[in-house]
Design an enzyme around this catalytic site. Structure first.
Site, PDB file in Angstrom:
ATOM      1  N   CYS A   1       1.164   1.317  -2.150  1.00 41.94           N
ATOM      2  CA  CYS A   1       1.908   0.202  -2.751  1.00 41.94           C
ATOM      3  C   CYS A   1       1.532  -0.016  -4.217  1.00 41.94           C
ATOM      4  O   CYS A   1       2.238  -0.713  -4.945  1.00 41.94           O
ATOM      5  CB  CYS A   1       1.705  -1.077  -1.953  1.00 41.94           C
ATOM      6  SG  CYS A   1       2.198  -0.901  -0.238  1.00 41.94           S
TER       7      CYS A   1
ATOM      8  N   HIS B   1       3.746  -7.577  -5.811  1.00 41.40           N
ATOM      9  CA  HIS B   1       4.123  -6.686  -4.709  1.00 41.40           C
ATOM     10  C   HIS B   1       4.696  -7.559  -3.590  1.00 41.40           C
ATOM     11  O   HIS B   1       4.075  -8.544  -3.182  1.00 41.40           O
ATOM     12  CB  HIS B   1       2.883  -5.926  -4.248  1.00 41.40           C
ATOM     13  CG  HIS B   1       3.096  -5.113  -3.011  1.00 41.40           C
ATOM     14  ND1 HIS B   1       4.242  -4.389  -2.778  1.00 41.40           N
ATOM     15  CD2 HIS B   1       2.294  -4.904  -1.921  1.00 41.40           C
ATOM     16  CE1 HIS B   1       4.144  -3.779  -1.614  1.00 41.40           C
ATOM     17  NE2 HIS B   1       2.978  -4.080  -1.077  1.00 41.40           N
TER      18      HIS B   1
ATOM     19  N   ASN C   1       9.195  -5.027   2.558  1.00 42.55           N
ATOM     20  CA  ASN C   1       8.166  -4.383   1.746  1.00 42.55           C
ATOM     21  C   ASN C   1       8.581  -2.928   1.529  1.00 42.55           C
ATOM     22  O   ASN C   1       8.578  -2.138   2.467  1.00 42.55           O
ATOM     23  CB  ASN C   1       6.828  -4.483   2.487  1.00 42.55           C
ATOM     24  CG  ASN C   1       5.689  -3.785   1.762  1.00 42.55           C
ATOM     25  OD1 ASN C   1       5.904  -3.053   0.796  1.00 42.55           O
ATOM     26  ND2 ASN C   1       4.473  -3.990   2.251  1.00 42.55           N
TER      27      ASN C   1
END
Ligand code: UT7
Length: 329
Positions: A116, A256, A286
Site C-alpha cells: 500500500c 491511504h 482499499n
C-alpha cells in the site's frame, strides 16, 4: 554538491474499472451485511477489473489522463515507475508493458514493491531522479487488481479490497509550476511480515496444485493488529509532515484509504477535523497502492486543494512499510 532540482506534479490521472461490486453483492456470497461493512469500514462498493483487464490496462488509462493533464507527450518521459503488488506478470515488470503501450520510447521502466506504500515509494523514487538531474519527466503510478487475490470465503478480508489505478507525471518545478514536493519520508519494519501477506506464488512457496488448493495465493491479514498499528502510524506521519507549519497552511490530507474508522481515529488523535481530510473509500474500498493517487486526482477535480497551500499524502501497508509526502500545491 550539485544543487537539487525542485520537483513538482505536472499532471494527475485516475482510472476505476467499470464493474461495481456492492456490499449487497457480498450479502449473497457470505455471512455479512451492508450495515456491518459500512459501520466497520466506511465502504459501500468497490470496483473489480473486467476479466480481460489486468493491472497494466488500468495503469495505461490513468497514465494517459495524467499525461494529457501535464500537456506532455509519452516521448517526453524519461522513466515509468509503477508501485503494485499485483503486476500482470512476475516477469517482466508491469512498467515495461505500460511504457510500450504508451509509446514512451525514451523511457526506462521498472516496478517497486511496497504494497500500500507502493505509490509513495514510486513517487519518492521519481522525485529523487529528477532532483538529482538524472531524469526530467517521470510517470509514477499506483495500481492494483486485488480482486484476483481475494479469498471470497474470508469475510474479514475480501470485503475490504478493490481494483484501480492512479498516476502522476513529475517534472522540474520550474517547468510545471505546481505541486512542489517539499518533504518525503519512507520507513519499514519487516518484523510485521505476517500482519498482511500472501504466502504463495513467490520463490519460498512456488505455485503448485497444492499451494493453490491451500489458498496460499490469497491475501491474508490480521485486521485488528493492522488497525492498531495503522492509527498511530498515520497520525505520527501526518504530524511529522506538518511539523513547523502553521495549521492554516494545510489544505488537505490525502490518506491511504484503508478503513474510514482508521482514518477518523488517526485524525482524532491529532485533534484535527475531518473537513481537511479526503475520503473516497465508500466508492472504491482499499485499492492498496492506487488509493492515494486516485484520491488526490479526485480531490483536485472537486477543487478541494487550495492553490499555494499544503497537501499531505500518507500511506502504510504490508511489510510493514510506510511513507508520507508534503506537497505545496
Ligand atoms: O491496507 C492494509 C490492509 N488492510 C487491513 O489490514 C485492514 C485493517 N483492519 C481493518 O480494517 C479492520 O480490522 C477490519 C475491517 C478488517 C475488521 O474490523 P474490526 O472492527 O477490527 O473487527 P474484528 O476483526 O474485531 O471482528 C469483529 C467481529 C468478529 O466476530 P466475533 O469474533 O466478534 O464474533 C468477526 O468475525 O466481526 C466479525 N466480522 C464480520 N462480520 C460481518 C469480520 N468480518 C466481518 C464481515 N461481516 N465482513
Amino acid at each position: 554538491m550539485a544543487s537539487r532540482v525542485a520537483v513538482g506534479i505536472a499532471g494527475t490521472g485516475s482510472y476505476a474499472p467499470p464493474r461495481v461490486m456492492t456490499n449487497h453483492d457480498f450479502e449473497k456470497l457470505l455471512d455479512t451485511s451492508d450495515e456491518w461493512i459500512v459501520q466497520r469500514t466506511g465502504i459501500r462498493e468497490r470496483r473489480y477489473a473486467l476479466p480481460e483487464q489486468a493491472t497494466s490496462d488500468l495503469c495505461i488509462a490513468a497514465a494517459r489522463q495524467a499525461l494529457d493533464n501535464a500537456k506532455l507527450d509519452p516521448k517526453d518521459l524519461d522513466l515509468v515507475i509503477t508501485g503494485t503488488l499485483t503486476p500482470d506478470y512476475l516477469l517482466p515488470a508491469c512498467s515495461t508493458l505500460i511504457q510500450h503501450a504508451l509509446g514512451a520510447t525514451r523511457a526506462g521502466a521498472f516496478d517497486v514493491s511496497a504494497a500500500c506504500t507502493g505509490f509513495l515509494t514510486a513517487m519518492h523514487t521519481g522525485e529523487a531522479f529528477i532532483a538529482s538531474g538524472r531524469a526530467k519527466h517521470v510517470l509514477v503510478i499506483g495500481a492494483e487488481c486485488l480482486s484476483r487475490y481475494l479469498d471470497m470465503n474470508d469475510r474479514g478480508s475480501c470485503i475490504l479490497f478493490g481494483d484501480g489505478a492512479g498516476a502522476m507525471v513529475l517534472a522540474p518545478l520550474a517547468e510545471c509550476r505546481q505541486g512542489e514536493i517539499v518533504r518525503t519520508t519512507l520507513g519499514a519494519d519487516g518484523a510485521g511480515f505476517d500482519l498482511i501477506h500472501m504466502n504463495g506464488g513467490g520463490s519460498r512457496v512456488p505455485p503448485s496444485a497444492e499451494s493453490v488448493a491451500r489458498g496460499d495465493h490469497f491475501i491474508r491479514l490480521k485486521g485488528r493488529e493492522v488497525f492498531r498499528f495503522a492509527v498511530t502510524k498515520m497520525a505520527d506521519l501526518i504530524a511529522e509532515m506538518v511539523a513547523g507549519y502553521d495549521p492554516s497552511e494545510i489544505s488537505l490530507v490525502v490518506p491511504h484509504q484503508v478503513n474510514a474508522r482508521i482514518i477518523e481515529a488517526a485524525v482524532a488523535r491529532l485533534d484535527w477535523s475531518m473537513e481537511r481530510v479526503f475520503v473516497n473509500i465508500e466508492k472504491y474500498g482499499n485499492t492498496s497502492a492506487a488509493t492515494v493517487p486516485m484520491a488526490f486526482h479526485e480531490a483536485l477535480e472537486q477543487q478541494r486543494v487550495e492553490k499555494g497551500k499544503l497537501v499531505v499524502f500518507v500511506a502504510f501497508g504490508a511489510g510493514l512499510t510506510w511513507g508520507a509526502t508534503l506537497v505545496r500545491w
